[in-house]
Design an enzyme around this catalytic site. Structure first.
Site, PDB file in Angstrom:
ATOM      1  N   CYS A 141       0.851  -1.201   0.000  1.00 25.98           N
ATOM      2  CA  CYS A 141       0.000   0.000   0.000  1.00 25.98           C
ATOM      3  C   CYS A 141       0.885   1.249   0.000  1.00 25.98           C
ATOM      4  CB  CYS A 141      -0.955  -0.052   1.182  1.00 25.98           C
ATOM      5  SG  CYS A 141      -2.347   1.072   1.028  1.00 25.98           S
ATOM      6  N   GLU A 181      -1.460  -9.134   4.056  1.00 31.93           N
ATOM      7  CA  GLU A 181      -1.584  -9.622   5.443  1.00 31.93           C
ATOM      8  C   GLU A 181      -3.019  -9.562   5.952  1.00 31.93           C
ATOM      9  OE1 GLU A 181      -0.704  -6.658   4.560  1.00 31.93           O
ATOM     10  OE2 GLU A 181      -0.900  -5.162   6.143  1.00 31.93           O
ATOM     11  N   HIS A 234      -3.557  -5.166   0.835  1.00 27.67           N
ATOM     12  CA  HIS A 234      -2.849  -5.680   2.012  1.00 27.67           C
ATOM     13  C   HIS A 234      -2.859  -7.205   2.024  1.00 27.67           C
ATOM     14  CE1 HIS A 234      -2.375  -1.909   4.383  1.00 27.67           C
ATOM     15  NE2 HIS A 234      -3.263  -1.500   3.500  1.00 27.67           N
TER      16      HIS A 234
END
Lengths: 267, 202
Positions: B80, B183, B181
């Protein structure tokens, strides 16, 4: 394809346990927050909201530990709210594994907090939580709506639904966006815990008046309530608690149902 | 075991990223300066904060330049904002970017809700190291208000549709960027984290 509608299980946490109430009162136990969080994440929840509904000073540390534990078992976005009154509160939450911080009372009392948070952490971290209730006592400078011939406006409540503010929810939503909020978590106090469906008028009006994502909350009793709120209000996400906690419906089943009803969801 | 570092700009949740790397088998250090020797197999620039404060946090705490630190060997995953920092400049701020990929970062069109927040799907343009085993159309989690505009489209390996085509994954030499993202993107996100760690092991 563009964005899917998000389905968000909510964990209301009190004394380290997930609880669920009716109209913000009469709560009952619904399980262990870490276990439930992992289960929902594995089942395909799009996001998780965690609200610390006790949020007293003494419990700050406990909540920090719990946020960490929850964050370590999930791999989806995670919003934490409850008792956020300062930059320090927000930082604590974000540094312990939350992606966004939900602010309600803290923002009403100090609206600049939204701006400060936006400047440091970015708008996407700042969720303004608005608890609204229909007020049939009309006054000036409020947005008036009617349902079944009765006129009312939406009043913002703080302190977990306990204290009225005299503030119009639609006006506050617009102002919060201007100040720095990146998302609105909109809860209907009238509908909360009723399993009667979301407040369509409230949700539709806030969606129409703002240009940031809105999460509808309060009143979901069945998957069709989600279908209805998505179709009737154009809202971006639907939050629910009971239907998931009490195994009435798994997250995946709910999303399959939505997909069958032509609602774009991630499966 | 592979050892990587996350650079912390001091402005948000890096816990989730650290956690997802550890679950994928990595040892993770959190660093805030490039002045100590680089003994890591990979570096992550996380996706939290704002452009100017993040760039400043690099310059203020490090005499060593980012490029010197990573050279052409250390794989870097920018997530990002971390990916946006790879470019020359951003409309989010006034600071110069890290300039490891030519191009700039511009605002998303105002015809859509901003931030672009939620699950969107990937249109895979060409095979990339991060995208090994990732199916076309996979859902990933985005939350951003700006997008990359690379000087050359060759660096884009996947896009996502948000009114316009948003570069979702970029790769150039040892630099890998995701606008979303990983994660936070469930199983498919884990796979991309694992792919990055594979690169680090090489």
């Amino acid at each position: 394809m563009t964005l899917t509608k998000r389905i968000i299980p909510c964990l209301d946490v009190k004394g380290g346990r997930v609880v669920k109430g009716l109209h913000f009162k009469s709560i009952k136990d619904a399980g262990d927050p870490v276990e439930l969080a992992k289960k929902y994440s594995d089942e395909g929840a799009d996001e998780l909201v965690f609200l610390d509904i006790t949020a007293s000073e003494e419990q700050r540390e406990t909540i920090k530990t719990l946020v960490r534990k929850v964050a370590s078992v999930i791999n989806i976005p995670f919003t934490v709210g409850g008792g956020v009154n300062s930059l320090e509160d927000a930082r604590n939450i974000l540094l312990n594994g939350a992606d966004k911080v939900g602010i309600n009372t803290g923002a009403i009392k100090n609206p600049k907090l939204l701006t400060e948070l936006m400047e440091i952490f970015g708008r996407q971290c700042v969720v303004v939580a608005i608890d609204a209730k229909r007020n049939y006592d009309l006054k000036e400078n409020v947005n008036v709506f009617s349902d079944n011939g009765k006129k009312f406006w939406f009043e913002v409540f703080i302190y977990g639904g306990k204290k009225e503010t005299g503030i119009d929810a639609i006006n506050w939503a617009k102002k919060a966006q201007k100040l720095g909020a990146g998302e609105i978590l909109l809860t209907s106090i009238d509908k909360d815990g009723t399993k009667d469906g979301y407040d369509i008028i409230l949700t539709r009006e806030v969606v129409k008046s703002t240009s940031i994502p809105v999460i509808a909350s309060g009143g979901c009793g069945k998957p069709d309530d989600m279908v209805e709120i998505f179709e009737e209000s154009g809202v971006d996400a639907a939050l629910a608690a009971s239907i998931f906690h009490y195994h009435e419906n798994g997250v995946e089943d709910v999303k399959k149902h939505l997909r069958e009803q032509q609602i774009p969801v991630r499966l | 075991m592979v050892k990587v570092a996350i650079f912390d700009y001091g402005a948000g949740n890096i816990f989730s990223l650290k956690n997802s790397l550890e679950r994928a088998g990595a040892t993770v250090d959190v660093i805030n300066t490039f002045d100590k020797p680089n003994h890591y197999s990979g570096l992550l620039l996380p996706g939290v904060g704002n452009f100017d404060p993040a760039i400043k946090s690099i310059h203020e705490h490090s005499k060593t330049q980012f490029q010197e630190y990573v050279g052409s060997e250390t794989p870097v995953l920018g997530i990002c904002l971390g990916m946006e920092m790879f470019f020359d400049k951003s409309e989010e701020g006034h600071e110069k970017g890290l300039s490891v990929i030519d191009g700039e970062v511009i605002e998303l069109p105002h015809t859509m809700k901003i931030p672009h927040m939620g699950w969107n799907n990937l249109e895979i343009k060409k095979s990339g190291k991060i995208l090994q085993g990732v199916t076309d159309g996979s859902w990933v989690y985005f939350v951003h208000s700006f997008r990359a505009k690379p000087a050359s489209n060759d660096v884009i390996t996947a896009e996502s549709d948000y009114g316009i085509k948003v570069p979702a994954v970029v790769e150039k030499d040892n630099f890998f960027g995701t606008q979303f993202h990983p994660e936070k993107s469930g199983k498919v996100g884990n796979l991309m984290i694992e792919n990055f760690l594979q690169e680090c092991k090489k």
